[in-house]
Design a protein around this motif. Structure first.
Motif, PDB file in Angstrom:
ATOM      1  N   ALA A   1       0.828  -1.210   0.000  1.00 13.28           N
ATOM      2  CA  ALA A   1       0.000   0.000   0.000  1.00 13.28           C
ATOM      3  C   ALA A   1       0.859   1.255   0.000  1.00 13.28           C
ATOM      4  O   ALA A   1       0.566   2.227  -0.709  1.00 13.28           O
ATOM      5  CB  ALA A   1      -0.933  -0.009   1.206  1.00 13.28           C
ATOM      6  N   ALA A   2       1.925   1.249   0.792  1.00  9.64           N
ATOM      7  CA  ALA A   2       2.804   2.418   0.846  1.00  9.64           C
ATOM      8  C   ALA A   2       3.487   2.653  -0.494  1.00  9.64           C
ATOM      9  O   ALA A   2       3.603   3.796  -0.956  1.00  9.64           O
ATOM     10  CB  ALA A   2       3.843   2.233   1.951  1.00  9.64           C
ATOM     11  N   ALA A   3       3.934   1.576  -1.149  1.00  9.63           N
ATOM     12  CA  ALA A   3       4.615   1.707  -2.437  1.00  9.63           C
ATOM     13  C   ALA A   3       3.679   2.238  -3.517  1.00  9.63           C
ATOM     14  O   ALA A   3       4.073   3.043  -4.368  1.00  9.63           O
ATOM     15  CB  ALA A   3       5.187   0.350  -2.855  1.00  9.63           C
ATOM     16  N   VAL A   4       2.424   1.802  -3.491  1.00 10.82           N
ATOM     17  CA  VAL A   4       1.446   2.270  -4.474  1.00 10.82           C
ATOM     18  C   VAL A   4       1.092   3.729  -4.226  1.00 10.82           C
ATOM     19  O   VAL A   4       1.064   4.552  -5.149  1.00 10.82           O
ATOM     20  CB  VAL A   4       0.184   1.377  -4.436  1.00 10.82           C
ATOM     21  N   SER A   5       0.825   4.077  -2.981  1.00 13.43           N
ATOM     22  CA  SER A   5       0.437   5.451  -2.660  1.00 13.43           C
ATOM     23  C   SER A   5       1.560   6.443  -2.945  1.00 13.43           C
ATOM     24  O   SER A   5       1.314   7.560  -3.409  1.00 13.43           O
ATOM     25  CB  SER A   5       0.032   5.540  -1.189  1.00 13.43           C
ATOM     26  N   ALA A   6       2.805   6.021  -2.704  1.00 10.03           N
ATOM     27  CA  ALA A   6       3.943   6.914  -2.897  1.00 10.03           C
ATOM     28  C   ALA A   6       4.334   7.081  -4.354  1.00 10.03           C
ATOM     29  O   ALA A   6       5.117   7.981  -4.686  1.00 10.03           O
ATOM     30  CB  ALA A   6       5.135   6.393  -2.104  1.00 10.03           C
ATOM     31  N   GLY A   7       3.823   6.212  -5.233  1.00  8.82           N
ATOM     32  CA  GLY A   7       4.116   6.344  -6.659  1.00  8.82           C
ATOM     33  C   GLY A   7       5.269   5.497  -7.143  1.00  8.82           C
ATOM     34  O   GLY A   7       5.784   5.721  -8.241  1.00  8.82           O
ATOM     35  N   ILE A   8       5.681   4.490  -6.372  1.00 11.35           N
ATOM     36  CA  ILE A   8       6.732   3.588  -6.843  1.00 11.35           C
ATOM     37  C   ILE A   8       6.184   2.676  -7.931  1.00 11.35           C
ATOM     38  O   ILE A   8       6.834   2.445  -8.954  1.00 11.35           O
ATOM     39  CB  ILE A   8       7.308   2.765  -5.671  1.00 11.35           C
ATOM     40  N   VAL A   9       5.005   2.131  -7.714  1.00  7.38           N
ATOM     41  CA  VAL A   9       4.297   1.329  -8.714  1.00  7.38           C
ATOM     42  C   VAL A   9       2.819   1.719  -8.696  1.00  7.38           C
ATOM     43  O   VAL A   9       2.310   2.194  -7.683  1.00  7.38           O
ATOM     44  CB  VAL A   9       4.426  -0.189  -8.434  1.00  7.38           C
TER      45      VAL A   9
END
Length: 496
Positions: free
Chosen positions: A154-162
């Motif tokens: 969830a953190a990776a998606v929200s931050a814009g990594i993927v």
């Protein structure tokens, strides 16, 4: 460098790659740049294999709806061939020789996996703060929980990594971190996605795996690609019919009758005032869209419900740890976290009758919820009773760990696990976690599809999600309603 990368969802990126405007290598370059820039602050990704992903581009990725889209997998239920899986544990280190069935179906869409995301040990707690890799930070506020157990994804998606990442949900573990990180997360119906071949019914069927996304259509399109029974499946479910879930996001919802549930399904739990305010605002927005809202909730014995859930999870945790030891050697479970060992101790102390009583309790919950969903199309409630909390609030405190970390007494003839299970101690120690799951667990016990939609923010700038629980195998209607909110501009922005 493809600087616009974070602005696109997965379908949008795939369209750019398909048209030749960018290459799959450029998309992967951008994702790795984002990961290298942001992950040191977030601690969302715990294992990267960039070179392998670049080699996949060179060899040629499968042709599908997501060809070339950079992707991450939660490091728990997803067996990705030749890459280690740690399951959030200091002990576990397994290198699978083959993909599991869901990973095979995901890879067939053309996604390019380049890493695994952080998770608590065995997904047993709803915050991502394992002793093995440390805490994942909320992308909106450092030092705050990203939720769990799919907190890294969830953190990776929200931050814009993927634009999307694989997650899993046994008590809210897709919806919970989606709510706290301000993204979209849907738990499919029981049996909709494959979960085998090793463990076909995780936690008596409570566990369901899918993705966490920023856009509704990405979640729908992935479910179109992965849905359907597998060999040995205990459930009768159909594959998606010609992209029915993606099609559902393109057509406005017909008028719905929705039950509004305010009271949390955990004894003594309270709902934050800001969360209640978003719930009331969401109800008004739904009425403005032409839907009917009534206050209604299933008639459930909540004291029994949470104890039954705890019984099932402890029993399965004990079996899982024993199975890991038998399959891969005792070194895989030699250094488990205290709360995991305590759940194993309690699980081993339970009888078959204890488990069957709990399953009967689950049936009662399923029946009462079914009665509500005969009158209403879906249920609206908060996803989580509060916005994200600081790190250190949800895992056991040092005192709690010391209090329960005395399992050696069993060797002296004391059935400590059964004593703890029957005492008020288990309620004291589990309440901080289970009270936060006061709305999400209903979807896991019943097997019904449920989604968290990012529809509010707290005064501290932390996201608030609203949960919609649908009828069995009625994901299409959930996707359609979520897309209505998204088109109307009512989604809160992700951290990016």
């Amino acid at each position: 460098m493809f600087k616009e990368y974070p602005q696109y969802d997965a379908i949008g990126l795939a369209a750019l790659i398909r048209s030749g405007e960018i290459s799959a290598k450029q998309a992967l370059d951008a994702a790795i740049y984002q990961a290298n820039r942001l992950n040191p602050k977030l601690n969302a990704i715990i294992h990267q294999f960039d070179e392998r992903a670049f080699n996949e581009v060179q060899r040629g990725l499968p042709q599908g709806i997501f060809t070339g889209v950079p992707y991450l997998l939660k490091d728990l239920n997803y067996l990705f061939a030749d890459e280690p899986i740690k399951m959030g544990s200091r002990s576990v280190h397994i290198v699978p020789e083959q993909d599991n069935e869901l990973v095979k179906r995901m890879r067939a869409t053309g996604v390019n996996t380049f890493g695994k995301t952080n998770t608590p040990e065995f997904g047993l707690i709803i915050t991502t703060e394992p002793k093995s890799y440390g805490a994942t930070h909320n992308p909106f506020k450092k030092g705050y929980s990203s939720g769990g157990s799919s907190g890294g994804s969830a953190a990776a998606v929200s931050a814009g990594i993927v634009p999307m990442a694989g997650g899993g949900d046994g008590g809210g573990s897709i919806r919970f971190p989606s709510a706290w990180c301000g993204v979209f997360g849907l738990k499919p119906s029981r049996g909709r996605n494959p979960s085998g071949p090793l463990y076909a019914e995780g936690w008596e069927g409570a566990v369901a795996d899918h993705v966490i996304t920023r856009s509704v259509r990405d979640s729908a399109a992935m479910l179109d690609a992965t849905a359907g029974r597998e060999v040995g499946s205990a459930f009768v479910t159909q594959a998606s019919d010609n992209g029915q879930f993606l099609q559902a996001t393109q057509t406005p919802s017909k008028p719905l009758k929705i039950a509004l549930m305010q009271a949390p399904l955990f004894p003594g739990a309270t709902v934050d005032k800001e969360v209640l305010a978003v719930l009331e605002k969401t109800a008004r927005q739904l009425e403005d869209m032409g839907h009917t809202i009534d206050y209604a909730a299933p008639n459930i014995d909540i004291d029994r419900m949470w104890r039954d859930f705890f019984t099932v999870v402890c029993a399965h945790t004990a079996h899982f740890v024993e199975d890991l030891s038998l399959r891969y050697g005792p070194q895989q479970v030699a250094n488990l976290e205290p709360q995991t060992r305590n759940m194993v101790m309690i699980g081993r102390s339970l009888s078959v009758i204890d488990l069957l009583k709990a399953k009967q309790g689950w049936h009662d919950v399923q029946y009462q919820t079914g009665l509500i969903l005969e009158q209403y199309d879906m249920i609206l409630c908060p996803t989580v009773p509060t916005p994200a909390v600081k790190h250190g609030v949800l895992p056991p405190s040092r005192i709690d760990e010391l209090l329960l970390n005395v399992s050696g007494l069993i060797d002296r003839g004391v059935n400590l696990g059964k004593w703890i299970y029957n005492s008020s101690l288990v309620e004291k120690l589990s309440a901080p976690v289970l009270s936060k799951m006061a709305f999400t667990t209903l979807g896991n016990i019943t097997g019904l599809p449920a989604m968290s939609v990012p529809l509010g923010m707290s005064n501290k700038g932390l996201p608030i999600g609203m949960q919609f629980i649908g009828r069995m195998n009625d994901e299409a209607r959930l996707f359609a309603l979520a897309a209505d909110f998204e088109r109307a501009g009512l989604f809160t922005d992700p951290a990016i």
